[in-house]
Design a protein around this motif. Structure first.
Motif, PDB file in Angstrom:
ATOM      1  N   ASN A 136      -2.246  -6.941  -1.717  1.00 36.19           N
ATOM      2  CA  ASN A 136      -3.762  -7.348  -1.814  1.00 36.19           C
ATOM      3  C   ASN A 136      -4.017  -8.460  -0.851  1.00 36.19           C
ATOM      4  O   ASN A 136      -3.202  -9.226  -0.685  1.00 36.19           O
ATOM      5  N   PHE A 137      -5.141  -8.072   0.024  1.00 38.53           N
ATOM      6  CA  PHE A 137      -5.391  -9.165   1.087  1.00 38.53           C
ATOM      7  C   PHE A 137      -5.624 -10.507   0.674  1.00 38.53           C
ATOM      8  O   PHE A 137      -5.261 -11.365   1.362  1.00 38.53           O
ATOM      9  N   ASN A 138      -6.379 -10.834  -0.369  1.00 36.14           N
ATOM     10  CA  ASN A 138      -6.562 -12.088  -0.811  1.00 36.14           C
ATOM     11  C   ASN A 138      -5.496 -12.860  -1.480  1.00 36.14           C
ATOM     12  O   ASN A 138      -5.352 -14.002  -1.366  1.00 36.14           O
ATOM     13  N   THR A 139      -4.953 -12.030  -2.384  1.00 41.97           N
ATOM     14  CA  THR A 139      -3.654 -12.682  -3.107  1.00 41.97           C
ATOM     15  C   THR A 139      -2.282 -12.587  -2.549  1.00 41.97           C
ATOM     16  O   THR A 139      -1.248 -13.347  -2.743  1.00 41.97           O
ATOM     17  N   GLY A 140      -2.089 -11.681  -1.775  1.00 41.89           N
ATOM     18  CA  GLY A 140      -0.802 -11.088  -1.128  1.00 41.89           C
ATOM     19  C   GLY A 140       0.293 -10.400  -2.121  1.00 41.89           C
ATOM     20  O   GLY A 140       1.215 -10.282  -1.798  1.00 41.89           O
ATOM     21  N   SER A 141      -0.355 -10.194  -3.404  1.00 46.02           N
ATOM     22  CA  SER A 141       0.593  -9.500  -4.340  1.00 46.02           C
ATOM     23  C   SER A 141       0.432  -8.013  -4.133  1.00 46.02           C
ATOM     24  O   SER A 141      -0.350  -7.566  -3.339  1.00 46.02           O
ATOM     25  N   ALA A 142       1.716  -7.372  -4.345  1.00 38.91           N
ATOM     26  CA  ALA A 142       2.052  -5.939  -4.309  1.00 38.91           C
ATOM     27  C   ALA A 142       1.157  -5.131  -5.065  1.00 38.91           C
ATOM     28  O   ALA A 142       0.717  -5.271  -5.934  1.00 38.91           O
ATOM     29  N   LEU A 143       0.737  -4.007  -4.548  1.00 44.53           N
ATOM     30  CA  LEU A 143      -0.232  -3.037  -4.982  1.00 44.53           C
ATOM     31  C   LEU A 143       0.562  -1.919  -5.387  1.00 44.53           C
ATOM     32  O   LEU A 143       1.041  -1.037  -4.663  1.00 44.53           O
ATOM     33  N   ALA A 144       0.792  -1.852  -6.712  1.00 50.58           N
ATOM     34  CA  ALA A 144       1.430  -0.548  -7.251  1.00 50.58           C
ATOM     35  C   ALA A 144       0.239   0.580  -7.247  1.00 50.58           C
ATOM     36  O   ALA A 144      -0.672   0.696  -7.464  1.00 50.58           O
ATOM     37  N   VAL A 145       0.853   1.960  -7.077  1.00 51.17           N
ATOM     38  CA  VAL A 145       0.295   2.926  -7.193  1.00 51.17           C
ATOM     39  C   VAL A 145      -1.050   3.088  -6.269  1.00 51.17           C
ATOM     40  O   VAL A 145      -1.977   3.598  -6.644  1.00 51.17           O
ATOM     41  N   ALA A 146      -0.482   2.554  -4.988  1.00 53.33           N
ATOM     42  CA  ALA A 146      -1.861   2.798  -3.941  1.00 53.33           C
ATOM     43  C   ALA A 146      -1.365   3.942  -3.323  1.00 53.33           C
ATOM     44  O   ALA A 146      -0.466   4.177  -2.819  1.00 53.33           O
ATOM     45  N   ASN A 147      -2.502   4.773  -2.642  1.00 52.06           N
ATOM     46  CA  ASN A 147      -2.123   5.776  -1.887  1.00 52.06           C
ATOM     47  C   ASN A 147      -2.192   5.391  -0.395  1.00 52.06           C
ATOM     48  O   ASN A 147      -2.978   4.733  -0.026  1.00 52.06           O
ATOM     49  N   VAL A 148      -1.140   6.076   0.171  1.00 54.58           N
ATOM     50  CA  VAL A 148      -0.918   5.851   1.468  1.00 54.58           C
ATOM     51  C   VAL A 148      -0.908   6.909   2.336  1.00 54.58           C
ATOM     52  O   VAL A 148      -0.294   8.113   2.056  1.00 54.58           O
ATOM     53  N   ARG A 149      -1.769   7.172   3.443  1.00 50.38           N
ATOM     54  CA  ARG A 149      -1.947   8.453   4.140  1.00 50.38           C
ATOM     55  C   ARG A 149      -1.580   8.505   5.787  1.00 50.38           C
ATOM     56  O   ARG A 149      -2.078   7.367   5.947  1.00 50.38           O
ATOM     57  N   ILE A 150      -0.791   9.197   6.107  1.00 49.82           N
ATOM     58  CA  ILE A 150      -0.726   9.241   7.443  1.00 49.82           C
ATOM     59  C   ILE A 150      -1.380  10.352   7.833  1.00 49.82           C
ATOM     60  O   ILE A 150      -1.071  11.519   7.721  1.00 49.82           O
ATOM     61  N   SER A 159      -1.658  15.699   7.394  1.00 50.19           N
ATOM     62  CA  SER A 159      -1.452  14.557   6.994  1.00 50.19           C
ATOM     63  C   SER A 159      -0.298  14.580   5.973  1.00 50.19           C
ATOM     64  O   SER A 159      -0.049  15.582   5.639  1.00 50.19           O
ATOM     65  N   LEU A 160       0.337  13.429   6.020  1.00 47.69           N
ATOM     66  CA  LEU A 160       1.108  13.256   4.823  1.00 47.69           C
ATOM     67  C   LEU A 160       0.618  12.213   3.937  1.00 47.69           C
ATOM     68  O   LEU A 160       0.060  11.228   4.116  1.00 47.69           O
ATOM     69  N   ASN A 161       1.226  12.311   2.247  1.00 53.72           N
ATOM     70  CA  ASN A 161       0.615  11.292   1.348  1.00 53.72           C
ATOM     71  C   ASN A 161       1.680  10.988   0.438  1.00 53.72           C
ATOM     72  O   ASN A 161       2.508  11.835   0.460  1.00 53.72           O
ATOM     73  N   THR A 162       1.629   9.530   0.086  1.00 48.48           N
ATOM     74  CA  THR A 162       2.515   9.098  -0.748  1.00 48.48           C
ATOM     75  C   THR A 162       1.868   8.030  -1.595  1.00 48.48           C
ATOM     76  O   THR A 162       0.717   7.617  -1.319  1.00 48.48           O
ATOM     77  N   ASN A 178       9.015  15.656  10.356  1.00 52.58           N
ATOM     78  CA  ASN A 178       7.700  14.936  10.464  1.00 52.58           C
ATOM     79  C   ASN A 178       8.020  13.769   9.425  1.00 52.58           C
ATOM     80  O   ASN A 178       8.655  13.781   8.573  1.00 52.58           O
ATOM     81  N   PRO A 179       7.402  12.542   9.792  1.00 48.13           N
ATOM     82  CA  PRO A 179       6.918  12.384  10.934  1.00 48.13           C
ATOM     83  C   PRO A 179       7.848  11.946  12.089  1.00 48.13           C
ATOM     84  O   PRO A 179       8.978  12.006  12.060  1.00 48.13           O
ATOM     85  N   ARG A 180       7.287  12.116  13.405  1.00 51.79           N
ATOM     86  CA  ARG A 180       8.257  11.704  14.577  1.00 51.79           C
ATOM     87  C   ARG A 180       7.364  10.577  15.389  1.00 51.79           C
ATOM     88  O   ARG A 180       6.418  10.419  15.210  1.00 51.79           O
TER      89      ARG A 180
END
Length: 184
Positions: A136-150, A159-162, A178-180
């Motif tokens: 989280n940008f404001n608190t710095g706490s970890a964000l669980a279950v956030a989608n990340v895409r390349i 693209s790759l998703n996790t 993949n990825p390289r």
């Protein structure tokens, strides 16, 4: 009171003229050698810059390196100097021979400096895992279950998703190329 005779004065003038002429000639010989050294150093520097251009081109286009047209030296920046570049296959397809020839005119004679470089095919991109954490940008706490895409810049439809874990961490594993990541 006795002064100098005319013969003594003439002999003194002759000695001074001989010494002055010798000094004058020595000055111009040293001056010319200095200019020759400066021109050679300049030619070596231009050859090295040329080889850097070739190395850079080889990183992105090794297979077609022989067909790349490198322009001559900018005459506004380097008056009187010219370069030619020849690139050929050296043995196997994994090596290229690059030769840079810099020419210039000095004292009415054409001077040259040659530099030869053997270039090996750059390695393929290295296999790699990509990992990181989402916070989280404001608190710095970890964000669980956030989608990340390349998304690949060369193919935006690929693209790759996790999803991040409970600590906000994610990893893209190298699966079949993949990825390289490119080195450097």
């Amino acid at each position: 009171m006795r002064g100098f005779t005319l013969v003594e004065v003439l002999v003194s003038v002759l000695i001074i003229a001989i010494v002055s002429t010798g000094s004058y000639v020595a000055f111009f010989v040293v001056s010319g050698a200095n200019q020759e050294s400066r021109n050679l150093l300049y030619a070596v520097t231009l050859s090295q810059l040329t080889m850097e251009e070739i190395r850079s081109a080889a990183r992105n286009n090794f297979g077609d390196l022989e067909n790349i047209v490198f322009p001559d030296i900018n005459q506004a920046k380097h008056p009187g100097f010219h370069r030619t570049i020849s690139i050929s296959r050296e043995g196997s397809a994994e090596f290229k021979r690059a030769e840079s020839t810099v020419t210039w005119t000095e004292k009415g004679l054409t001077r040259t400096h040659n530099l030869i470089l053997i270039i090996a095919r750059p390695p393929d991109p290295l296999p790699a895992n990509i990992s990181g954490a989402v916070t989280n940008f404001n608190t710095g706490s970890a964000l669980a279950v956030a989608n990340v895409r390349i998304t690949y810049s060369t193919n935006p439809t690929l693209s790759l998703n996790t999803t991040t874990d409970a600590r906000g961490r994610y990893t893209f594993l190298d699966s079949g190329g993949n990825p390289r990541l490119k080195p450097g």
